[in-house]
Design a protein around this motif. Structure first.
Motif: not given
Length: 205
Positions: A5-11, A74-85, A118-124, A127-130
């Motif tokens: 897969g490919l993971f990209v973000s818009f900011e 929100d980000r932890a649930q997002h990664v676990a439920e949607m992004i990684r799968p 950063r530490g909080l989000s990387m833990w959540a 370590g997944l980054l786009p």
């Protein structure tokens, strides 16, 4: 990136055109036979919808640390439920906001430290980054004029806050040029989309 897969973000600040460009990129990949998942933060999951309501539309004031924790949840649930799968299925995953929004809005705009956020989000997220982050850069005053909906709590935070946030995004891009691609969001939407689609095609190879 995980699997094939490919993971990209818009900011970018609100009104920069992130949603438009995220959908244009998804259309590009779907036309080429790839699964493209478009999502957003906060609010990319059922739990996230409730967190989004509290963060952006609640009446009660939220302390800075509580706000950071809600975004991280929100980000932890997002990664676990949607992004990684989705990545494990080989999908193109496109998110409207991710970690860098927390760094820009909370560390840049609300004056918490970048290391804390950063530490909080990387833990959540484990370590997944786009692989790529498209930063749509525009004067916040111009972006604000594009908004067609009632302001949420963050959009109404004031001009100084929005300018600090824009500067924080640009600083993040300068520190991580391998991941970020900065685009002039005042350019024609078709030109921006063409650049993004070509860049993402290069990433997929």
């Amino acid at each position: 990136m995980t699997g094939q897969g490919l993971f990209v973000s818009f900011e970018g600040v609100d009104g920069a055109g992130k949603t438009t460009q995220a959908n244009r990129l998804a259309d590009y990949w779907r036309a080429r036979g790839r699964e493209a998942v478009v999502t957003r933060e906060p609010g990319g999951t059922s739990l996230g919808v409730e967190i989004r309501r509290l963060l952006l539309h609640g009446d009660e004031p939220i302390a800075a640390r509580a706000e950071a924790l809600l975004f991280a949840a929100d980000r932890a649930q997002h990664v676990a439920e949607m992004i990684r799968p989705a990545l494990e299925r080989g999908a193109i995953v496109i998110t409207d906001r991710y970690l860098d929004s927390s760094l820009a809005y909370q560390a840049g705009g609300r004056e918490l430290t970048s290391d804390e956020i950063r530490g909080l989000s990387m833990w959540a997220t484990g370590g997944l980054l786009p692989r790529r982050t498209y930063l749509l850069d525009i004067d916040p005053a111009c972006a604000h004029r594009r908004l067609t909906h009632a302001e949420d709590r963050i959009e109404s935070a004031g001009d100084d806050f929005q300018r600090r946030t824009r500067r924080a995004f640009l600083d993040l891009a300068e520190r991580d040029p391998e991941r970020f691609l900065v685009l002039d969001a005042s350019a024609p939407a078709d030109d921006i989309a063409q650049t993004i689609c070509q860049d993402s095609a290069n990433l997929v190879g």
